[in-house]
Design a protein around this motif. Sequence first.
Motif, PDB file in Angstrom:
ATOM      1  N   TRP A  49      42.619  37.513  40.477  1.00 34.11           N
ATOM      2  CA  TRP A  49      44.065  37.089  41.183  1.00 34.11           C
ATOM      3  C   TRP A  49      45.132  37.309  40.004  1.00 34.11           C
ATOM      4  CZ3 TRP A  49      47.505  32.965  41.209  1.00 34.11           C
ATOM      5  CH2 TRP A  49      48.561  33.001  42.067  1.00 34.11           C
ATOM      6  N   ARG A  50      44.914  36.059  39.240  1.00 36.40           N
ATOM      7  CA  ARG A  50      45.933  35.838  38.147  1.00 36.40           C
ATOM      8  C   ARG A  50      46.430  36.965  37.246  1.00 36.40           C
ATOM      9  NH1 ARG A  50      49.444  33.840  35.748  1.00 36.40           N
ATOM     10  NH2 ARG A  50      48.322  32.755  34.019  1.00 36.40           N
ATOM     11  N   ALA A  51      45.274  38.120  37.048  1.00 36.80           N
ATOM     12  CA  ALA A  51      45.537  38.952  36.271  1.00 36.80           C
ATOM     13  C   ALA A  51      46.748  39.921  37.040  1.00 36.80           C
ATOM     14  CB  ALA A  51      44.534  39.859  36.062  1.00 36.80           C
ATOM     15  N   GLY A  52      46.987  39.812  37.979  1.00 36.52           N
ATOM     16  CA  GLY A  52      48.182  40.698  38.956  1.00 36.52           C
ATOM     17  C   GLY A  52      49.145  39.863  38.973  1.00 36.52           C
ATOM     18  N   THR A  53      49.329  38.865  38.544  1.00 32.99           N
ATOM     19  CA  THR A  53      50.658  37.967  38.206  1.00 32.99           C
ATOM     20  C   THR A  53      51.314  37.905  36.907  1.00 32.99           C
ATOM     21  OG1 THR A  53      49.489  36.092  37.745  1.00 32.99           O
ATOM     22  CG2 THR A  53      49.714  36.716  39.956  1.00 32.99           C
ATOM     23  N   LEU A  54      50.835  38.708  35.854  1.00 35.22           N
ATOM     24  CA  LEU A  54      51.263  38.714  34.855  1.00 35.22           C
ATOM     25  C   LEU A  54      52.619  39.688  34.380  1.00 35.22           C
ATOM     26  CD1 LEU A  54      47.845  38.285  32.763  1.00 35.22           C
ATOM     27  CD2 LEU A  54      49.345  36.452  33.344  1.00 35.22           C
ATOM     28  N   GLY A  55      52.923  40.414  35.290  1.00 30.55           N
ATOM     29  CA  GLY A  55      53.965  41.528  35.044  1.00 30.55           C
ATOM     30  C   GLY A  55      55.333  40.953  34.763  1.00 30.55           C
ATOM     31  N   GLY A  56      55.838  41.028  33.377  1.00 32.15           N
ATOM     32  CA  GLY A  56      57.066  40.521  33.369  1.00 32.15           C
ATOM     33  C   GLY A  56      57.060  39.139  32.612  1.00 32.15           C
ATOM     34  N   THR A  57      55.935  38.621  32.732  1.00 31.77           N
ATOM     35  CA  THR A  57      55.805  37.222  31.994  1.00 31.77           C
ATOM     36  C   THR A  57      55.927  37.155  30.334  1.00 31.77           C
ATOM     37  OG1 THR A  57      53.224  37.093  31.907  1.00 31.77           O
ATOM     38  CG2 THR A  57      54.468  36.439  33.783  1.00 31.77           C
ATOM     39  N   GLY A  58      55.590  38.454  29.826  1.00 28.62           N
ATOM     40  CA  GLY A  58      55.752  38.334  28.325  1.00 28.62           C
ATOM     41  C   GLY A  58      54.748  37.816  27.506  1.00 28.62           C
ATOM     42  N   VAL A  59      54.903  37.412  26.170  1.00 25.09           N
ATOM     43  CA  VAL A  59      53.908  36.890  25.604  1.00 25.09           C
ATOM     44  C   VAL A  59      53.281  35.511  25.911  1.00 25.09           C
ATOM     45  CG1 VAL A  59      53.496  35.976  23.079  1.00 25.09           C
ATOM     46  CG2 VAL A  59      54.861  38.197  23.319  1.00 25.09           C
ATOM     47  N   ILE A  60      54.292  34.630  26.403  1.00 25.05           N
ATOM     48  CA  ILE A  60      53.759  33.215  26.811  1.00 25.05           C
ATOM     49  C   ILE A  60      52.834  33.397  27.999  1.00 25.05           C
ATOM     50  CG2 ILE A  60      54.450  31.169  27.847  1.00 25.05           C
ATOM     51  CD1 ILE A  60      57.047  31.411  25.954  1.00 25.05           C
ATOM     52  N   GLY A  61      53.268  34.365  28.859  1.00 20.74           N
ATOM     53  CA  GLY A  61      52.375  34.271  30.153  1.00 20.74           C
ATOM     54  C   GLY A  61      51.096  34.841  29.857  1.00 20.74           C
ATOM     55  N   TYR A  62      50.905  35.898  28.943  1.00 22.61           N
ATOM     56  CA  TYR A  62      49.677  36.483  28.491  1.00 22.61           C
ATOM     57  C   TYR A  62      48.870  35.151  27.600  1.00 22.61           C
ATOM     58  CZ  TYR A  62      50.271  40.866  30.176  1.00 22.61           C
ATOM     59  OH  TYR A  62      50.422  42.086  31.141  1.00 22.61           O
ATOM     60  N   MET A  63      49.587  34.360  27.066  1.00 23.65           N
ATOM     61  CA  MET A  63      48.991  33.479  25.987  1.00 23.65           C
ATOM     62  C   MET A  63      48.338  32.390  27.355  1.00 23.65           C
ATOM     63  SD  MET A  63      50.778  30.762  23.602  1.00 23.65           S
ATOM     64  CE  MET A  63      51.523  29.736  24.806  1.00 23.65           C
ATOM     65  N   PHE A  64      48.882  31.925  28.081  1.00 20.17           N
ATOM     66  CA  PHE A  64      48.275  31.050  29.049  1.00 20.17           C
ATOM     67  C   PHE A  64      47.079  31.807  29.812  1.00 20.17           C
ATOM     68  CE2 PHE A  64      52.066  28.296  28.544  1.00 20.17           C
ATOM     69  CZ  PHE A  64      51.950  27.111  28.904  1.00 20.17           C
ATOM     70  N   TYR A  65      47.344  32.980  30.055  1.00 19.56           N
ATOM     71  CA  TYR A  65      46.026  33.804  30.609  1.00 19.56           C
ATOM     72  C   TYR A  65      44.861  33.622  29.833  1.00 19.56           C
ATOM     73  CZ  TYR A  65      43.402  36.968  33.659  1.00 19.56           C
ATOM     74  OH  TYR A  65      42.598  37.734  34.231  1.00 19.56           O
ATOM     75  N   GLY A  66      45.354  33.830  28.677  1.00 17.26           N
ATOM     76  CA  GLY A  66      44.007  33.989  27.641  1.00 17.26           C
ATOM     77  C   GLY A  66      43.523  32.544  27.436  1.00 17.26           C
ATOM     78  N   ALA A  67      44.256  31.538  27.559  1.00 14.96           N
ATOM     79  CA  ALA A  67      43.613  30.194  27.441  1.00 14.96           C
ATOM     80  C   ALA A  67      42.839  29.806  28.780  1.00 14.96           C
ATOM     81  CB  ALA A  67      44.762  29.160  27.543  1.00 14.96           C
ATOM     82  N   GLU A  68      43.366  30.272  29.822  1.00 16.27           N
ATOM     83  CA  GLU A  68      42.590  30.346  31.100  1.00 16.27           C
ATOM     84  C   GLU A  68      41.268  30.962  30.930  1.00 16.27           C
ATOM     85  OE1 GLU A  68      45.359  29.654  34.857  1.00 16.27           O
ATOM     86  OE2 GLU A  68      45.879  31.596  33.802  1.00 16.27           O
ATOM     87  N   LEU A  69      41.127  32.059  30.287  1.00 10.91           N
ATOM     88  CA  LEU A  69      40.044  32.696  30.231  1.00 10.91           C
ATOM     89  C   LEU A  69      38.907  32.176  29.219  1.00 10.91           C
ATOM     90  CD1 LEU A  69      41.187  36.655  29.786  1.00 10.91           C
ATOM     91  CD2 LEU A  69      39.621  35.738  31.323  1.00 10.91           C
ATOM     92  N   VAL A  70      39.668  31.564  28.060  1.00  9.53           N
ATOM     93  CA  VAL A  70      38.485  30.980  27.425  1.00  9.53           C
ATOM     94  C   VAL A  70      38.126  29.686  27.950  1.00  9.53           C
ATOM     95  CG1 VAL A  70      38.597  29.527  25.301  1.00  9.53           C
ATOM     96  CG2 VAL A  70      39.868  31.728  25.305  1.00  9.53           C
ATOM     97  N   SER A  71      38.811  29.019  28.799  1.00 13.66           N
ATOM     98  CA  SER A  71      38.254  27.930  29.582  1.00 13.66           C
ATOM     99  C   SER A  71      37.404  28.285  30.527  1.00 13.66           C
ATOM    100  CB  SER A  71      39.634  27.007  30.141  1.00 13.66           C
ATOM    101  OG  SER A  71      40.729  26.575  29.290  1.00 13.66           O
ATOM    102  N   TYR A  72      37.655  29.212  31.100  1.00 14.47           N
ATOM    103  CA  TYR A  72      36.808  29.725  32.117  1.00 14.47           C
ATOM    104  C   TYR A  72      35.304  30.233  31.561  1.00 14.47           C
ATOM    105  CZ  TYR A  72      34.409  32.832  35.437  1.00 14.47           C
ATOM    106  OH  TYR A  72      33.276  33.582  36.316  1.00 14.47           O
ATOM    107  N   LEU A  73      35.283  30.735  30.389  1.00 14.90           N
ATOM    108  CA  LEU A  73      34.137  31.134  29.714  1.00 14.90           C
ATOM    109  C   LEU A  73      33.640  29.782  29.407  1.00 14.90           C
ATOM    110  CD1 LEU A  73      35.536  34.088  27.462  1.00 14.90           C
ATOM    111  CD2 LEU A  73      33.837  34.277  29.778  1.00 14.90           C
TER     112      LEU A  73
END
Length: 550
Positions: A69-93
């Motif tokens: 679901w979060r992957a669909g909320t990244l549009g327009g968030t820029g580098v910071i949005g993707y950085m936080f999503y990357g951190a969430e991915l790492v934490s999930y793994l």
Amino acid sequence: MARDVAPVGATASAQDDQGDLSQLVPRQRVSVDGAPRGRRDTLAGTLGGRLGPVAGVMVVVVGALYLVWRAGTLGGTGVIGYMFYGAELVSYLAVSWTAVMVGRMRPGVVRPVAPPAGTLDVFVTVCGEPASMVERTLRFALAIDYPHQTYVLNDGRISGRRDWRDIDELAARLGVPCFTRLDGTSGKAGNLNHALARTDGDAVLTLDADHLVVPDVGEQIVGYLRDTGVGFVCTAQSFDTGRVDVLNNAEPMFYRSIQPAKDRDNSAFSCGNGTLYRRSALKSVGGFSEWNIVEDVHTSYELHARGWTSVYHARPISVGTAPATAAVYAKQRLRWAMDSMRLLLFDNPLVKPGLRGWQRAHYLHTSLSYLLASVQMIFLVGPPLAIIFRTRISSGASAQAYLLYAVPYLVSSLLFVVAYAGPRGAARTVGSALFNAPLYAIAFTRIALGYRPRSSGTTQKVFQPRMSALVLPQIVFALTLVASIVFYAFDTRADRPVLALGWAGVLLVTMAGPLSAVSERRAAVERWQVPIRGTIVLAVGLLSVLTFMG
């Protein structure tokens, strides 16, 4: 070289004091014999055994749904949005991998212990600890009811400690052989190897200078060595942590769940104190490992790679002191993190000859977990970015939708930690992970740049400093979160991010325990917990109510 004192068994003075010494252990507020302290500890074991696998599956599934679901909320968030999503991915793994590894635990399985046999040497390692502390440790060691020889390993002189002569005099007074090094490699491993070459017991039990050992330690663990394939026995650790243990020194998740899971796959490793080694096993790998920063994990690593079996004895056989201030705690955890990261970068389990599949997985999980945990730092800057700068971490999602997906993931993550660390240990486990994240980043940077301390060092046990440069990042993060809450209160812009406000409050409450440990007086630190956390909850709660009313 060493100055040896003629060996004598338990002296008359030691025996005369046993009546008084027997009263010291119960005062430690911990169960020295490993018996459960109460219903909460029993409940923790039940949760880990029965609900742990269920909680593990839940956090993996719910987390995957959230991230999709979060992957669909990244549009327009820029580098910071993707950085936080990357951190969430790492934490999930990291959480998912941990769920798989602790899922290896076999609840209710008790390994039988044969009657003890063979000769036993007890090594008490000393490096600057006060003579009064060492004397208590020695008297308890002398009182072990299994035939043994106790030795003092005094590294005070080679480490430049002023009171090293006090230890020599103490050993002479108690009639305990003392090895005082005049030269050699600085560090605990060198100290142990120096004594190993001058003794001949079939087994070696290592004790830190502040640990009081139980008298029936021989009956508890020496019998494991009747199995000729067993190279070493590691034990659970127990510390005098006070009533609250704000620094999570007890590490319930590690000793109750992670180590038993490793034990199933012959991967449990030594934590230094309270480890029993077969002498011939140590000789087969050249003694205690001096390659890494501390000796315990890498010695276990080499023994496993050589084909020796390990045993994890889930009951502590001694009780010791633990860091009381965040400054000392940070220094200790930095040293441990650097040790594991050095293993990861320069002796990686994936290419280590002799290890089996699950052993590689367990050691890789241990050495990589510090690096993965350092990503938690990113979440600490989220509230300031959202509240002060109105940075968008997600877009196109309502607060209700965010709560619908995020809350179940957070709840399932918390249940997972509760299942394996216990109800009381869960909050401390999460708090210590957040507090340690900057330390892990520092550790990785140092090791990647080739830094290696000249000595393994020892954890300070008396006169613990209140402040250290190592805790400055955590203080800065905490002050930034406080500033965010204050800024929110006076922000007159429309659509204030109330979810970010709650996020800041949760992070502050979680980190409040470790950050408040600025005094050796544990009772004072314990009294501060409710006022500190209560103030944060009250402030955030009132601001949230005012936001919804406005």
